[in-house]
Design an enzyme around this catalytic site. Structure first.
Site, PDB file in Angstrom:
ATOM      1  CB  SER A 201      -0.946  -0.069   1.201  1.00 31.34           C
ATOM      2  OG  SER A 201      -2.088   0.667   0.931  1.00 31.34           O
ATOM      3  CE  LYS A 205       0.416   5.419  -1.926  1.00 42.28           C
ATOM      4  NZ  LYS A 205      -0.529   4.655  -2.690  1.00 42.28           N
ATOM      5  CD  GLN A 247      -4.232   7.741  -3.240  1.00 40.41           C
ATOM      6  OE1 GLN A 247      -3.848   6.564  -3.224  1.00 40.41           O
ATOM      7  NE2 GLN A 247      -4.074   8.564  -2.224  1.00 40.41           N
ATOM      8  CD  GLU A 255      -4.625   9.294   1.862  1.00 41.25           C
ATOM      9  OE1 GLU A 255      -5.115   9.166   0.724  1.00 41.25           O
ATOM     10  OE2 GLU A 255      -4.365   8.329   2.611  1.00 41.25           O
ATOM     11  CD1 TRP A 299      -7.206   4.303  -2.190  1.00 43.63           C
ATOM     12  CD2 TRP A 299      -8.716   5.622  -3.162  1.00 43.63           C
ATOM     13  NE1 TRP A 299      -6.917   5.588  -1.832  1.00 43.63           N
ATOM     14  CE2 TRP A 299      -7.829   6.424  -2.413  1.00 43.63           C
ATOM     15  CE3 TRP A 299      -9.751   6.244  -3.863  1.00 43.63           C
ATOM     16  CZ2 TRP A 299      -7.942   7.817  -2.341  1.00 43.63           C
ATOM     17  CZ3 TRP A 299      -9.868   7.633  -3.797  1.00 43.63           C
ATOM     18  CH2 TRP A 299      -8.968   8.397  -3.043  1.00 43.63           C
ATOM     19  CG  HIS A 335      -5.336  -2.780   0.922  1.00 42.60           C
ATOM     20  ND1 HIS A 335      -4.693  -2.768  -0.288  1.00 42.60           N
ATOM     21  CD2 HIS A 335      -4.909  -1.682   1.593  1.00 42.60           C
ATOM     22  CE1 HIS A 335      -3.902  -1.708  -0.347  1.00 42.60           C
ATOM     23  NE2 HIS A 335      -4.017  -1.035   0.790  1.00 42.60           N
TER      24      HIS A 335
HETATM   25  C1  MCU Z   1      -2.737   2.188  -1.490  1.00 46.49           C
HETATM   26  O1  MCU Z   1      -2.064   2.889  -0.470  1.00 46.49           O
HETATM   27  C2  MCU Z   1      -2.697   3.819   0.374  1.00 46.49           C
HETATM   28  C3  MCU Z   1      -3.526   4.810  -0.400  1.00 46.49           C
HETATM   29  O2  MCU Z   1      -2.684   5.494  -1.314  1.00 46.49           O
HETATM   30  C4  MCU Z   1      -4.156   5.805   0.545  1.00 46.49           C
HETATM   31  O3  MCU Z   1      -4.992   6.698  -0.156  1.00 46.49           O
HETATM   32  C5  MCU Z   1      -4.952   5.123   1.610  1.00 46.49           C
HETATM   33  O4  MCU Z   1      -5.343   6.054   2.539  1.00 46.49           O
HETATM   34  O5  MCU Z   1      -4.129   4.194   2.262  1.00 46.49           O
HETATM   35  C6  MCU Z   1      -3.569   3.186   1.485  1.00 46.49           C
HETATM   36  C7  MCU Z   1      -2.759   2.377   2.453  1.00 46.49           C
HETATM   37  O6  MCU Z   1      -1.609   2.654   2.704  1.00 46.49           O
HETATM   38  O7  MCU Z   1      -3.438   1.437   3.112  1.00 46.49           O
HETATM   39  C8  MCU Z   1      -2.775   0.713   4.117  1.00 46.49           C
END
Ligand code: MCU
Length: 389
Positions: A201, A205, A247, A255, A299, A335
């Site tokens: 997530s 990145k 996103q 964010e 997302w 996720h």
């Molecule tokens: C997919 O990673 C992120 C996402 O970019 C954010 O918008 C969301 O708030 O959180 C995701 C994440 O890190 O989930 C654990």
């Protein structure tokens, strides 16, 4: 002067690093509606050889740093490592400032040397026996608790809170320092030439950006990184305009502080960026990269990551190493939960890049239907893929 140094070096038979021109201070940003061509340099010249690719790759990295990621600093003046128990402590000093951080190394039994996977936070992929896990608290290096985190963390204690790097770049810098410390210290039995990086997530990145910026990473394993990772800004905007809840660049900067502040001015006109995220694959090639995605999470941008990495794979193809790049997008799970159906692919990448195997993985698949993904490669990838000589 430069020429004569090169001449003397050549005459002495010394290897000389290729000199690449610096990025011009003013880059004319023009609208590029589709995914930008990795094989045309800023000056318009076409890349046809691997030799030319060396400097184009550097140009791509400089562009991504200038407009999105922020500057990735070189090695600080002092980096030392000391290993004790299962902790590697890294001390860094630069220009009168010092920081220290520690990582935990969970090692397989036996003597090693072992390859290792640096896990951002904690690994959410299964790490096989035979491979060590280095648990890296990336938040300590660059905080990620929303806007108030800008400029906070140990990276910024060294470089100042106004440094241009976003958190992803700060974390990659921490990965580099872990590798520095592994290279210069003893007792840990980790082979610094066989290092993987993973995270899921937001930390996914981080993992894809670490492998792109730090060339000593042998294998990148970004999991469900989505936007800011394996997704392309242009494609995520296209999904958004189709009414999908993905996103986008304009959302991501509100964010959190994953990207550098320089990116803020571009988020409403991403077509003016001279790159998109398929260029992260350009920065990582020819090293191992296995992108794990999830069709069940709207997302993340299922079309965006699929299309972006379709373009990314072409860069590996141009270099004659298509199979070193993997993309696998499988839904039906939560996720950051790694489905067993991807296990053999993950194993293939780890075997090839961390365990000295010789079989090229060759993975590119999705469980999304073409109508649900609705990605038109002919439209979004208007350039051809050369066979770089
Ligand atoms: C997919 O990673 C992120 C996402 O970019 C954010 O918008 C969301 O708030 O959180 C995701 C994440 O890190 O989930 C654990």
């Amino acid at each position: 002067m430069k020429l004569s140094i090169l001449f003397v070096a050549a005459a002495l038979g010394l290897a000389t690093a290729q000199q690449c021109p610096a990025l011009p201070s003013n880059v004319n940003l023009v609208a590029i509606p589709k995914l930008p061509d990795p094989f045309t340099a800023l000056d318009g010249s076409k890349i046809t050889t691997k030799d030319q690719w060396t400097c184009r790759k550097e140009e791509i990295s400089q562009l991504m740093q200038r407009y999105e990621l922020g500057t990735f600093p070189g090695k600080p003046s002092s980096v030392t490592g000391s290993f004790s128990g299962n902790r590697l402590t890294i001390n860094v000093s630069e220009a009168g400032k010092s920081i220290s951080f520690s990582v935990t190394i969970n090692k397989p039994s036996g003597n090693g040397p072992f390859p290792a996977i640096i896990a951002y936070g904690a690994a959410s992929i299964p790490v096989p026996s035979g491979v060590a896990t280095i648990v890296y608290n990336n938040d300590e290096i660059g905080q990620q608790q929303g806007q108030s985190s800008r400029g906070r963390g140990k990276f910024y204690d060294i470089y100042g809170s106004g440094h241009s790097a976003g958190a992803l770049t700060a974390w990659a810098w921490g990965v580099s320092r872990i590798i520095d410390a592994l290279e210069s210290s003893t007792g840990h039995n980790i082979d610094p030439k066989r290092i993987g990086v993973t995270g899921c997530s937001r930390n996914g990145k981080g993992a894809i950006v670490a492998g792109a910026l730090e060339q000593r990473v042998a294998l990148s394993l970004p999991q469900e990184s989505g936007s800011g990772g394996s997704a392309c800004w242009r494609l995520s905007d296209a999904q958004k305009s189709r009414g999908q809840n993905v996103q986008t660049a304009s959302q991501i900067i509100s964010e959190n502080v994953w990207l550098g502040p320089a990116f803020n001015t571009h988020v409403n006109q991403v077509t003016r960026l001279p790159f998109d995220h398929h260029f992260l694959a350009a920065m990582t090639a020819p090293r191992g990269l296995y992108v794990i995605e999830n069709t069940s999470m709207e997302w993340l941008g299922a079309m965006s990551t699929y299309g972006c990495m379709t373009a990314g794979q072409r860069i590996y193809e141009a270099l004659g190493v298509k199979g070193n790049f993997g993309y696998s997008q499988i839904g039906g799970h939560n996720h950051c939960q790694f489905p067993s159906s991807q296990q053999s692919e993950l194993t293939a990448f780890i075997n090839r890049f961390l365990l000295n195997g010789s079989t090229t993985p060759n993975v590119f698949r999705t469980d999304g239907s073409s109508s649900s993904l609705n990605f038109n490669a002919g439209e979004w990838i208007p350039w051809t893929t050369p066979n770089l000589s």
